[in-house]
Write an enzyme that holds these catalytic residues in place. Structure first.
Site, PDB file in Angstrom:
ATOM      1  N   LYS A  11       0.831  -1.214   0.000  1.00 20.79           N
ATOM      2  CA  LYS A  11       0.000   0.000   0.000  1.00 20.79           C
ATOM      3  C   LYS A  11       0.865   1.265   0.000  1.00 20.79           C
ATOM      4  CE  LYS A  11      -3.938  -2.270   2.238  1.00 20.79           C
ATOM      5  NZ  LYS A  11      -4.968  -2.126   3.297  1.00 20.79           N
ATOM      6  N   TYR A  51     -12.485  -1.670  -3.747  1.00 24.30           N
ATOM      7  CA  TYR A  51     -13.009  -1.832  -2.386  1.00 24.30           C
ATOM      8  C   TYR A  51     -14.533  -1.694  -2.330  1.00 24.30           C
ATOM      9  CZ  TYR A  51      -8.351  -2.008  -0.291  1.00 24.30           C
ATOM     10  OH  TYR A  51      -7.088  -2.397   0.089  1.00 24.30           O
ATOM     11  N   PHE A  59     -15.445   3.715   7.047  1.00 25.86           N
ATOM     12  CA  PHE A  59     -14.092   4.132   6.659  1.00 25.86           C
ATOM     13  C   PHE A  59     -13.881   4.104   5.136  1.00 25.86           C
ATOM     14  CE2 PHE A  59     -13.940  -0.405   7.787  1.00 25.86           C
ATOM     15  CZ  PHE A  59     -13.445  -0.955   6.613  1.00 25.86           C
ATOM     16  N   ARG A  87      -2.446 -14.378   4.880  1.00 22.71           N
ATOM     17  CA  ARG A  87      -3.120 -13.619   5.944  1.00 22.71           C
ATOM     18  C   ARG A  87      -2.365 -13.780   7.270  1.00 22.71           C
ATOM     19  NH1 ARG A  87      -7.321 -10.007   4.562  1.00 22.71           N
ATOM     20  NH2 ARG A  87      -7.630 -10.034   6.804  1.00 22.71           N
ATOM     21  N   THR A  93      -5.615  -6.729  10.801  1.00 24.65           N
ATOM     22  CA  THR A  93      -5.876  -5.451  10.112  1.00 24.65           C
ATOM     23  C   THR A  93      -5.302  -4.279  10.892  1.00 24.65           C
ATOM     24  OG1 THR A  93      -7.950  -6.415   9.308  1.00 24.65           O
ATOM     25  CG2 THR A  93      -7.712  -4.018   9.141  1.00 24.65           C
ATOM     26  N   ARG A 104       2.452  -6.443   8.977  1.00 22.35           N
ATOM     27  CA  ARG A 104       1.758  -5.257   9.496  1.00 22.35           C
ATOM     28  C   ARG A 104       2.339  -4.807  10.830  1.00 22.35           C
ATOM     29  NH1 ARG A 104      -4.358  -6.922   7.523  1.00 22.35           N
ATOM     30  NH2 ARG A 104      -4.349  -5.683   5.594  1.00 22.35           N
ATOM     31  N   ASN A 114      -2.044   0.303   6.580  1.00 23.76           N
ATOM     32  CA  ASN A 114      -1.542  -0.934   7.197  1.00 23.76           C
ATOM     33  C   ASN A 114      -0.661  -1.773   6.252  1.00 23.76           C
ATOM     34  OD1 ASN A 114      -3.592  -1.842   5.584  1.00 23.76           O
ATOM     35  ND2 ASN A 114      -4.754  -2.847   7.215  1.00 23.76           N
ATOM     36  N   HIS A 117      -2.155  -5.385   1.537  1.00 23.42           N
ATOM     37  CA  HIS A 117      -3.448  -6.056   1.348  1.00 23.42           C
ATOM     38  C   HIS A 117      -3.195  -7.539   1.167  1.00 23.42           C
ATOM     39  CE1 HIS A 117      -7.461  -6.928  -0.249  1.00 23.42           C
ATOM     40  NE2 HIS A 117      -6.838  -7.693  -1.140  1.00 23.42           N
ATOM     41  N   GLU A 128      -9.626 -10.206  -7.433  1.00 26.06           N
ATOM     42  CA  GLU A 128      -8.684  -9.109  -7.231  1.00 26.06           C
ATOM     43  C   GLU A 128      -7.482  -9.226  -8.175  1.00 26.06           C
ATOM     44  OE1 GLU A 128      -9.960  -8.664  -2.548  1.00 26.06           O
ATOM     45  OE2 GLU A 128      -7.953  -9.396  -3.038  1.00 26.06           O
TER      46      GLU A 128
HETATM   47  P1  IDP Z   1      -8.103  -6.537   5.809  1.00 25.06           P
HETATM   48  O1  IDP Z   1      -7.274  -5.671   4.883  1.00 25.06           O
HETATM   49  O2  IDP Z   1      -7.283  -7.005   6.994  1.00 25.06           O
HETATM   50  O3  IDP Z   1      -8.791  -7.664   5.089  1.00 25.06           O
HETATM   51  P2  IDP Z   1     -10.673  -5.201   5.893  1.00 25.06           P
HETATM   52  O4  IDP Z   1     -11.618  -5.257   7.048  1.00 25.06           O
HETATM   53  O5  IDP Z   1     -11.010  -5.992   4.671  1.00 25.06           O
HETATM   54  O6  IDP Z   1      -9.218  -5.593   6.438  1.00 25.06           O
HETATM   55  O7  IDP Z   1     -10.518  -3.668   5.504  1.00 25.06           O
HETATM   56  C1  IDP Z   1      -9.907  -3.290   4.292  1.00 25.06           C
HETATM   57  C2  IDP Z   1      -8.959  -2.161   4.562  1.00 25.06           C
HETATM   58  O8  IDP Z   1      -9.675  -1.021   5.014  1.00 25.06           O
HETATM   59  C3  IDP Z   1      -7.919  -2.397   5.677  1.00 25.06           C
HETATM   60  O9  IDP Z   1      -6.812  -3.144   5.249  1.00 25.06           O
HETATM   61  C4  IDP Z   1      -7.558  -0.994   6.061  1.00 25.06           C
HETATM   62  O10 IDP Z   1      -6.641  -0.403   5.133  1.00 25.06           O
HETATM   63  C5  IDP Z   1      -8.894  -0.282   5.947  1.00 25.06           C
HETATM   64  N1  IDP Z   1      -9.619  -0.260   7.235  1.00 25.06           N
HETATM   65  C6  IDP Z   1     -10.207  -1.304   7.873  1.00 25.06           C
HETATM   66  N2  IDP Z   1     -10.774  -0.921   9.032  1.00 25.06           N
HETATM   67  C7  IDP Z   1     -10.560   0.404   9.120  1.00 25.06           C
HETATM   68  C8  IDP Z   1     -10.910   1.406  10.105  1.00 25.06           C
HETATM   69  O11 IDP Z   1     -11.556   1.122  11.117  1.00 25.06           O
HETATM   70  N3  IDP Z   1     -10.491   2.685   9.847  1.00 25.06           N
HETATM   71  C9  IDP Z   1      -9.788   3.030   8.721  1.00 25.06           C
HETATM   72  N4  IDP Z   1      -9.440   2.123   7.785  1.00 25.06           N
HETATM   73  C10 IDP Z   1      -9.816   0.835   7.971  1.00 25.06           C
HETATM   74 MG    MG Z   2     -10.227  -7.600   3.613  1.00 27.16          MG
END
Ligand code: IDP
Ligand code: MG
Length: 139
Positions: A11, A51, A59, A87, A93, A104, A114, A117, A128
């Site tokens: 990212k 997304y 968010f 993962r 996350t 991460r 973070n 992805h 994807e």
């Molecule tokens: P993941 O990437 O671990 O699968 P997801 O829940 O699919 O997590 O969320 C996608 C992306 O959205 C996260 O990787 C992160 O960049 C962002 N994200 C998730 N939760 C939050 C939040 O609470 N605040 C801001 N950004 C968030």
């Molecule tokens: Mg995800």
């Protein structure tokens, strides 16, 4: 049915901080083979589309702005049990909750920025991956 490929993006925060090499090293060291890779930049509309599954989440706007804020590196990775193992390698996350040694934990700066992805299912890995790589490295 399980496949042996997953999809990742390094990212904007990780690319900007100069962590491409270190993260790819960890990916290779964990036994993943890079099948396809491209450095690129997402437009706002690209990020919205990628997304779309999160469009109802609070968010979403922040995520779309962030993911289109600078260059990213997209890649398809191959390994037995690729989705689940990747993962595990990237960690939770929220980097504050990510296990020691995960990508991460090492490189993420916030729950939004973070570092990486990782696809959450074989089905999404295929969707994807084809978002970026339409003609090569098909699932
Ligand atoms: P993941 O990437 O671990 O699968 P997801 O829940 O699919 O997590 O969320 C996608 C992306 O959205 C996260 O990787 C992160 O960049 C962002 N994200 C998730 N939760 C939050 C939040 O609470 N605040 C801001 N950004 C968030
Ligand atoms: Mg995800």
């Amino acid at each position: 049915m399980a496949t042996n490929r997953t999809f990742t993006m390094l990212k904007p925060d990780a690319v900007e901080a100069g962590h491409i090499g270190a993260i790819l090293e960890k990916i290779n060291a964990a036994g993943f083979r890079i099948v396809a890779m491209q450095m690129t930049e997402l437009s706002i509309n690209d990020a919205k589309a990628f997304y779309a599954v999160h469009s109802e989440r609070p968010f979403y706007g922040e995520l779309v702005d962030y993911m289109s804020s600078g260059p990213i590196v997209a890649a398809i990775l191959e390994k037995d049990n690729a989705v689940e193992d990747f993962r595990t390698l990237i960690g939770a996350t929220n980097p504050a909750e990510a296990a020691e040694g995960t990508i991460r934990k090492l490189y993420a700066t916030s729950i939004a920025a973070n570092a990486v992805h990782g696809s959450d299912s074989d089905e999404n890995a295929a969707i994807e991956g084809s978002f970026y790589f339409s003609d090569r490295a098909k699932f």
